[in-house]
Design a protein around this motif. Sequence first.
Motif, short mmCIF file in Angstrom:
data_model
loop_
_atom_site.label_atom_id
_atom_site.label_comp_id
_atom_site.label_asym_id
_atom_site.label_seq_id
_atom_site.Cartn_x
_atom_site.Cartn_y
_atom_site.Cartn_z
N ILE A 9 1.98 8.10 -2.29
CA ILE A 9 1.29 8.33 -1.01
C ILE A 9 1.07 9.81 -0.76
O ILE A 9 0.04 10.23 -0.22
N ALA A 67 -1.02 4.07 4.36
CA ALA A 67 -0.12 2.91 4.30
C ALA A 67 0.60 2.95 2.96
O ALA A 67 -0.03 3.13 1.91
N ALA A 68 1.91 2.78 2.99
CA ALA A 68 2.71 2.78 1.76
C ALA A 68 3.99 2.01 2.03
O ALA A 68 4.38 1.79 3.18
N LYS A 99 6.62 9.03 3.27
CA LYS A 99 5.49 9.24 4.19
C LYS A 99 5.74 10.43 5.13
O LYS A 99 4.79 11.04 5.61
N THR A 106 2.92 -0.75 7.34
CA THR A 106 1.94 -1.82 7.60
C THR A 106 0.88 -1.23 8.53
O THR A 106 1.00 -1.30 9.74
N GLN A 107 -0.14 -0.64 7.94
CA GLN A 107 -1.11 0.14 8.69
C GLN A 107 -2.11 -0.76 9.40
O GLN A 107 -2.47 -1.83 8.92
N LYS A 129 -5.90 -1.55 10.85
CA LYS A 129 -7.31 -1.29 10.56
C LYS A 129 -8.19 -1.71 11.73
O LYS A 129 -9.40 -1.82 11.60
N TYR A 138 -8.95 5.73 4.66
CA TYR A 138 -7.86 4.76 4.56
C TYR A 138 -7.23 4.90 3.18
O TYR A 138 -7.90 4.75 2.16
N SER A 148 -4.05 3.61 0.80
CA SER A 148 -2.96 2.67 0.58
C SER A 148 -2.41 2.92 -0.82
O SER A 148 -3.11 2.74 -1.82
N GLU A 159 -1.84 -0.79 -2.45
CA GLU A 159 -2.74 -1.85 -2.01
C GLU A 159 -2.91 -2.92 -3.08
O GLU A 159 -3.04 -4.11 -2.79
N SER A 172 4.45 -6.27 -1.37
CA SER A 172 4.41 -5.24 -0.34
C SER A 172 5.78 -4.61 -0.11
O SER A 172 5.92 -3.74 0.76
#
Length: 799
Positions: free
Chosen positions: A73, A90-91, A97, A233-234, A236, A253, A255, A258, A263
């Motif tokens: 990330i 998102a990671a 982060k 958990t981003q 959108k 965006y 990820s 992704e 996850s």
Amino acid sequence: MAPANNKKNKKPVQKRKNDRQLRREKDLEELKELEQRVNEFDPSGATLFDELPLSQQTVIGLKQSHFTTLTAIQKKSIPLALKGKDILGAAKTGSGKTLAFLIPLLECLYRNQWTQYDGLGALVISPTRELAIQIFDVLRKIGRAHTFSAGLVIGGKDVQVERDRISRLNILVGTPGRILQHMDQAAGFEIGNLKLLILDEADRILDMGFKKTVDAIVQHLPRERQTLLFSATQTKSVADLARLSLSSERAEYISAHEKAESSTPKNLQQYYVISPLPEKLNTLFGFLKTHLKSKIIVFVSSSKQVRFMFETFKTLHPGIPLMHLHGRQKQAARIDVTDRFSESKYACLICTDIVARGIDFPAVDWVVQLDAPEDADTYVHRVGRTARFEANGRALLMLAPSEEEGMLERLKAKKVPIEKITIKEAKKKSIRQDLQNLCFKSPEIKYLGQKAFASYCKSVYIQKDKGIFKFTELPAEEFAVSLGLPGAPRIKFINSQKAKMLKNAAQAKESESELSSEEEKDEEEENGGKKGQAVRTKYDRMFERQNQGVLSQHYMNMIKDEAGGEDGDGDDDGEFMSVKRFDHRLSDSESEGESDGEEEDKETTAEAINERNTRLKITPTGPLVGLDGAPVSKRQAKAALSKKAMLRYKTNPTKLVFDDEGKPHALYEFEDEQDFMKSGAPEEQIKQFVSKESERMQELDQVDKVQAKEKKDAKKRKMKEKFAAAAAAAEEESDESEGYESEEEEEDAAPAKRPRKWFEDESEDEESSRKKSKREIEVEQPQTLEDLEALSMRLLGHD
């Protein structure tokens, strides 16, 4: 000589100016070079922080903090953030982060040459206090070589201390509520020059819990700014981005995982076990007894459950150090528990979701979820407290049988691999009897158990996902017994829901058609008076009542006809009776009819009416019947004459006053336009009114002035008396000082009488002198019994 000295002093000053100018030029060249490196940087081959286009101060801070290798990330987000892009990152949990947004923060302010006079340059918002403290600690480590001022504002701290220092900050880290409070109250808090807004755990901050607070904060911020959003958990949602003045086209965006199969981290082993709700505490206690050399986090739904489990397990001694953490604790206690658990090698932390996001506890072995999470995202954040930074970890989820199907579907859709296991019966330990003994001996623990029961039931009831949380299937009695309680406590919100259901049922009953009512009557007749062969409760009878307001209308008609009736026949033959709360009686000829009471009294015979009259002590002038000839029950008569039932027929209350002649009129009366004009033109009336009021106010002013002058004179008089008394006392003291005797004379003289204290009176002086005289009585040697009696009487004061 003076001019020569001035020439000598000018050279060092000029040299210092030249040095500052050279350093400034050198800094500008470095900034230009750094900008060029940022624009030309290709992140594809970068693996270390040294390879990024960062300032020398940031590189020094990273090296001294032992951060060397980039995570996925960080590699994707930092180069874009350095170029001024808005980021939605998102990671997976534990992927770094925090550094992904703190490094661009420092670089943004450095490249803008930010100083303390420029105000606030960067704002970092965190959903919890613990996470805000953690972010601030990391910022202090990597920013130690920079000259920026940074501050932490969270709940539980002294607001005044924060308010005094917040105007001098360049970087602010805090929780939404406290940040908004300072925006509203701190006078020197300037945010008009803000360059960077960062939201950690953005999905949690943007949800309904912080909606109003975050919206109010964003309204204060300038629209031309850079925004960074990071979470495991981003979001959108277009609506969420619009609230932050972002567009889906402008925001990048990112990820890091992704395309990953899961996850959650690969090095995380995830299990779940099916355990009935009454057996969960037994299962957990047995789990702790078999994992004494582990570091465990146990998640439950509410703070009341945390308190109950901590107090009971602490008494039962599972063999592992216990700690507890929830939002109702004071901030100092929360920080202390967080630090102690981070430093512990083996311990069990019982907590709520307050530590489910972002908190980095080192070397956590197990994450146990005693209560199911509200959704799959919460599950991901909970298990993210272990298996961080390539370390191994394990997670255990305890599900009730009714929760299994729904939760597994949600986890599967979230790409969460989880395996079912069973716990051996030999490893289970029943603590139900121990809990019952504790509740019996300790009222405090019993109280905590009742609160834990109610809070868990409420947490299940308010959940949105009814496919997982089925409140109606909770084994309430068994669950209460498993907590050591003698029975399930009454819960307020459940009783209120039952009352609402009954009210709705009553309304539905009233709105039923006449056809359905007739069908029910036919069915009741076929069943011999027993509707559906079921037990009829008081609620059933209450909902079956009809025409409850008919007698009220009859009573109002009686009041209207009291002077002679609608037809003017004046039918008043003296048969009007008022026994208890009944209204009227008619002749015996109308004694037969239908009763408006319960269904069992459909037909009332004359004998039954007479019997009832005898029981109620009604004279034989006539049975209690309505105007239509139908007998009236006691309940209906009460309703007809009750004040509450009559309120609907009463007009608004009026108040009358009487004039000098005794004629009543309304309290407030308004003149007609014609009557008003008789007194003169409106302009003249206004002038007259103003003149009268002016005269009245002048008179009142004169009275007020006289009273004020009297008060002032009285005050001066008291001050003069006070000064005169003080002067007289000073003169007396001077006279006494002149008449002092010498030391030899004072030794020969008798001791002076002790002055009386302010709290003593003359009676106390007499009492003390009497006691003294008693102590100084000269006693002769008694010779006879009479002498002894006389001596005792003298000593007792009976002279």
